[in-house]
Design an enzyme around this catalytic site. Sequence first.
Site, PDB file in Angstrom:
ATOM      1  N   HIS A  71       0.812  -1.212   0.000  1.00  0.00           N
ATOM      2  CA  HIS A  71       0.000   0.000   0.000  1.00  0.00           C
ATOM      3  C   HIS A  71       0.848   1.267   0.000  1.00  0.00           C
ATOM      4  O   HIS A  71       1.949   1.283   0.529  1.00  0.00           O
ATOM      5  CB  HIS A  71      -0.915   0.022   1.232  1.00  0.00           C
ATOM      6  CG  HIS A  71      -1.747  -1.207   1.359  1.00  0.00           C
ATOM      7  ND1 HIS A  71      -1.831  -1.926   2.530  1.00  0.00           N
ATOM      8  CD2 HIS A  71      -2.530  -1.866   0.470  1.00  0.00           C
ATOM      9  CE1 HIS A  71      -2.632  -2.970   2.355  1.00  0.00           C
ATOM     10  NE2 HIS A  71      -3.065  -2.953   1.118  1.00  0.00           N
ATOM     11  N   LYS A  81       6.257   6.243   7.239  1.00  0.00           N
ATOM     12  CA  LYS A  81       5.771   5.244   8.194  1.00  0.00           C
ATOM     13  C   LYS A  81       6.947   4.713   9.004  1.00  0.00           C
ATOM     14  O   LYS A  81       8.039   4.512   8.476  1.00  0.00           O
ATOM     15  CB  LYS A  81       5.166   4.027   7.473  1.00  0.00           C
ATOM     16  CG  LYS A  81       3.920   4.266   6.706  1.00  0.00           C
ATOM     17  CD  LYS A  81       3.456   2.954   6.060  1.00  0.00           C
ATOM     18  CE  LYS A  81       2.259   3.163   5.182  1.00  0.00           C
ATOM     19  NZ  LYS A  81       1.862   1.918   4.505  1.00  0.00           N
ATOM     20  N   TYR A 141       2.297   0.788  13.694  1.00  0.00           N
ATOM     21  CA  TYR A 141       2.700   1.743  12.661  1.00  0.00           C
ATOM     22  C   TYR A 141       2.479   3.157  13.162  1.00  0.00           C
ATOM     23  O   TYR A 141       1.400   3.480  13.651  1.00  0.00           O
ATOM     24  CB  TYR A 141       1.793   1.655  11.431  1.00  0.00           C
ATOM     25  CG  TYR A 141       1.671   0.394  10.677  1.00  0.00           C
ATOM     26  CD1 TYR A 141       2.093   0.342   9.356  1.00  0.00           C
ATOM     27  CD2 TYR A 141       1.062  -0.730  11.221  1.00  0.00           C
ATOM     28  CE1 TYR A 141       1.916  -0.804   8.603  1.00  0.00           C
ATOM     29  CE2 TYR A 141       0.888  -1.877  10.480  1.00  0.00           C
ATOM     30  CZ  TYR A 141       1.323  -1.910   9.166  1.00  0.00           C
ATOM     31  OH  TYR A 141       1.149  -3.031   8.428  1.00  0.00           O
ATOM     32  N   ASP A 177      -6.485  -6.738  -1.642  1.00  0.00           N
ATOM     33  CA  ASP A 177      -5.070  -6.889  -2.011  1.00  0.00           C
ATOM     34  C   ASP A 177      -4.891  -7.845  -3.188  1.00  0.00           C
ATOM     35  O   ASP A 177      -4.020  -7.641  -4.030  1.00  0.00           O
ATOM     36  CB  ASP A 177      -4.248  -7.350  -0.804  1.00  0.00           C
ATOM     37  CG  ASP A 177      -4.016  -6.241   0.213  1.00  0.00           C
ATOM     38  OD1 ASP A 177      -4.350  -5.071  -0.074  1.00  0.00           O
ATOM     39  OD2 ASP A 177      -3.505  -6.546   1.307  1.00  0.00           O
TER      40      ASP A 177
END
Length: 192
Positions: A71, A81, A141, A177
Amino acid sequence: MSAVRSSGRFDVVGTAIAGLNVLVRKPVGDARGSLERMFCASDLTEWTGGQAIAQINRTVTREPGAVRGLHFQYPPHAETKFVSCLRGAVFDIAVDIRWGSPTFLHWHGEILDEENRRTLAIPRGFAHGFQCLKENCELLYFHTAAYKAEAESALNVRDPRLAIAWPLPVGQMSERDERHPMLNDQFEGVRL
């Protein structure tokens, strides 16, 4: 990998892809246990560019072989991130999708687990995903931009052009996905 340098409570290890780094948390402990800093704005300004953390997410992935990703978000919602594994072990992947980058579509994989204290610091302009290597993997995250559905996109984890060497056969994936398209010659990446 490049030489290790220190940034406050983290050791920084470079990768073969410019801008993509591994942060190794340096715990402080005594007979009671230890404390690890997961994030520190002043120590990590080099990666955040002074942006605040806008969102913190936690994932739990149950089955070894399961894959999430790859992603990313387009500007102006592109994000940095910081990904850490709190339980279990994962093969964490970052793919360089920066327009004009000399390492465009190159990927780097890093084992993150509960013992090695590694965090993958993924800058804007990278796609991200991971494969669960043990049962019940838990990831944390930190994101510099909030999720925006209209800015989201992804690469297909099975794309032969990427040729990611997943450690296990690709197992469970979300329907979303599974449907991500394969790359074509029109994909120019992300212009930051």
